[in-house]
Design a protein around this motif. Structure first.
Motif, mmCIF file in Angstrom:
data_model
loop_
_atom_site.group_PDB
_atom_site.id
_atom_site.type_symbol
_atom_site.label_atom_id
_atom_site.label_comp_id
_atom_site.label_asym_id
_atom_site.label_seq_id
_atom_site.Cartn_x
_atom_site.Cartn_y
_atom_site.Cartn_z
ATOM 1 N N GLY A 42 12.878 45.628 9.922
ATOM 2 C CA GLY A 42 13.811 44.523 9.810
ATOM 3 C C GLY A 42 13.930 44.018 8.399
ATOM 4 O O GLY A 42 13.835 44.778 7.430
ATOM 5 N N THR A 43 14.099 42.693 8.261
ATOM 6 C CA THR A 43 14.275 42.101 6.943
ATOM 7 C C THR A 43 14.095 40.596 7.010
ATOM 8 O O THR A 43 14.079 40.006 8.107
ATOM 9 C CB THR A 43 15.675 42.439 6.388
ATOM 10 N N GLU A 44 13.975 39.975 5.853
ATOM 11 C CA GLU A 44 13.986 38.518 5.741
ATOM 12 C C GLU A 44 15.259 38.109 5.008
ATOM 13 O O GLU A 44 15.591 38.684 3.965
ATOM 14 C CB GLU A 44 12.768 38.016 4.959
ATOM 15 N N THR A 45 15.991 37.149 5.560
ATOM 16 C CA THR A 45 17.176 36.612 4.912
ATOM 17 C C THR A 45 16.882 35.184 4.490
ATOM 18 O O THR A 45 16.536 34.346 5.330
ATOM 19 C CB THR A 45 18.391 36.643 5.860
ATOM 20 N N LYS A 46 17.027 34.936 3.189
ATOM 21 C CA LYS A 46 16.667 33.619 2.673
ATOM 22 C C LYS A 46 17.700 33.159 1.660
ATOM 23 O O LYS A 46 18.055 33.897 0.737
ATOM 24 C CB LYS A 46 15.281 33.664 2.032
ATOM 25 N N SER A 47 18.204 31.942 1.833
ATOM 26 C CA SER A 47 19.148 31.335 0.907
ATOM 27 C C SER A 47 18.927 29.829 0.925
ATOM 28 O O SER A 47 17.981 29.335 1.543
ATOM 29 C CB SER A 47 20.590 31.673 1.307
ATOM 30 N N ASP A 48 19.839 29.083 0.269
ATOM 31 C CA ASP A 48 19.725 27.623 0.272
ATOM 32 C C ASP A 48 19.985 27.033 1.657
ATOM 33 O O ASP A 48 19.612 25.896 1.935
ATOM 34 C CB ASP A 48 20.719 27.008 -0.718
ATOM 35 N N PHE A 49 20.635 27.818 2.538
ATOM 36 C CA PHE A 49 21.030 27.306 3.841
ATOM 37 C C PHE A 49 20.313 27.976 5.008
ATOM 38 O O PHE A 49 20.167 27.387 6.077
ATOM 39 C CB PHE A 49 22.547 27.466 4.029
ATOM 40 N N GLU A 50 19.889 29.220 4.816
ATOM 41 C CA GLU A 50 19.292 29.978 5.911
ATOM 42 C C GLU A 50 17.974 30.601 5.479
ATOM 43 O O GLU A 50 17.789 30.969 4.317
ATOM 44 C CB GLU A 50 20.243 31.081 6.391
ATOM 45 N N ASN A 51 17.072 30.725 6.430
ATOM 46 C CA ASN A 51 15.783 31.371 6.194
ATOM 47 C C ASN A 51 15.291 31.902 7.538
ATOM 48 O O ASN A 51 14.719 31.170 8.334
ATOM 49 C CB ASN A 51 14.779 30.392 5.595
ATOM 50 N N TYR A 52 15.537 33.193 7.805
ATOM 51 C CA TYR A 52 15.159 33.747 9.097
ATOM 52 C C TYR A 52 14.787 35.213 8.966
ATOM 53 O O TYR A 52 15.132 35.879 7.993
ATOM 54 C CB TYR A 52 16.284 33.570 10.123
ATOM 55 N N ASP A 53 14.049 35.693 9.958
ATOM 56 C CA ASP A 53 13.639 37.094 10.033
ATOM 57 C C ASP A 53 14.464 37.820 11.077
ATOM 58 O O ASP A 53 14.749 37.272 12.154
ATOM 59 C CB ASP A 53 12.160 37.211 10.412
ATOM 60 N N THR A 54 14.833 39.049 10.758
ATOM 61 C CA THR A 54 15.431 39.958 11.732
ATOM 62 C C THR A 54 14.399 41.027 12.046
ATOM 63 O O THR A 54 13.977 41.767 11.149
ATOM 64 C CB THR A 54 16.710 40.606 11.183
ATOM 65 N N LYS A 55 13.965 41.095 13.297
ATOM 66 C CA LYS A 55 12.947 42.061 13.708
ATOM 67 C C LYS A 55 13.583 43.112 14.610
ATOM 68 O O LYS A 55 14.160 42.781 15.654
ATOM 69 C CB LYS A 55 11.796 41.362 14.436
ATOM 70 N N LEU A 56 13.458 44.369 14.197
ATOM 71 C CA LEU A 56 13.993 45.504 14.949
ATOM 72 C C LEU A 56 12.813 46.340 15.451
ATOM 73 O O LEU A 56 12.014 46.833 14.659
ATOM 74 C CB LEU A 56 14.895 46.362 14.058
ATOM 75 N N HIS A 57 12.725 46.498 16.756
ATOM 76 C CA HIS A 57 11.633 47.248 17.373
ATOM 77 C C HIS A 57 12.143 48.651 17.722
ATOM 78 O O HIS A 57 13.047 48.792 18.551
ATOM 79 C CB HIS A 57 11.147 46.533 18.635
ATOM 80 N N TYR A 58 11.551 49.661 17.091
ATOM 81 C CA TYR A 58 12.002 51.041 17.267
ATOM 82 C C TYR A 58 10.912 51.917 17.888
ATOM 83 O O TYR A 58 9.716 51.720 17.646
ATOM 84 C CB TYR A 58 12.359 51.663 15.915
#
Length: 205
Positions: free
Chosen positions: A72-88
């Motif tokens: 997955g990835t981490e998305t971080k900005s001044d407005f958002e901060n969340y993780d996207t987790k992909l299980h494969y």
């Protein structure tokens, strides 16, 4: 894909002096790379599973694996901060060349997405309304394609029955499956994963 998933059990059944079972586990440093904003970052996850090394000729072996891999990835900005987790569930099929304790490996990897989730602070308001952000967690399997195809390359050391290795997996196909009329949401996402692992082989060398 089903035929490929049947390959590993078939090879495991051929456990002779020419082949070895193994158990492996390690860390993933993963990101979703593509036409996305610069706020996406590598995130540390993990993988674990089985391997089977089958000797072909001289120093050359064939090594299929069956792994559970959290990416997955981490998305971080001044407005958002969340993780996207992909299980494969992934199936690397690698050619391996060993010279003394050193080995190199490479080949294709096929992955099937089991589940996906976004969690953290993100935009929660409906389109066309005032932007509102909040902490939330949601399933997002429909945003991603079920299949993933990657090319893998790595190297490592064999110390007795123990393998210490590193590998890079580069996703080839676009896994983004968000659809809209204009197509502006086609981020053309690709998995990028650095892996460090420890494996233990069972049986005679």
């Amino acid at each position: 894909m089903k035929r490929l998933l049947l390959l590993l059990p078939a090879l495991l059944a051929l456990h002779t002096a020419q082949g070895q079972f193994g158990l492996k586990a390690g860390a993933n440093a993963a990101v979703l790379d593509g036409k996305i904003n610069e706020s996406t970052r590598y995130k540390t996850y993990y993988h674990a599973g089985l391997l089977y090394q089958y000797k072909l000729i001289g120093p050359v072996s064939l090594q299929p694996e069956l792994l559970y891999s959290l990416q997955g990835t981490e998305t971080k900005s001044d407005f958002e901060n969340y993780d996207t987790k992909l299980h494969y569930l992934t199936l690397p099929i690698l050619a391996k060349v060993s010279v003394g304790p050193v080995f190199v490996e490479g080949g294709p990897q096929f992955g099937v997405l089991l589940t996906a989730r976004d969690a953290g602070t993100m935009l929660v308001s409906a389109p066309g309304t005032t932007a509102q952000y909040g902490s939330t967690s949601r399933q997002v399997e429909d945003n991603f394609k079920k299949g993933d195809f990657s090319l893998c390359a790595g190297a490592g050391l064999k110390l007795g029955p123990v393998l210490l290795g590193g590998r890079f997996n580069a996703g080839i196909n676009d896994i983004n499956d968000v659809k809209n009329v204009s197509g502006v949401n086609d981020a053309k996402l690709h998995n990028r994963v650095f892996q460090a692992y420890v494996a233990v082989q069972l049986g005679d060398d």
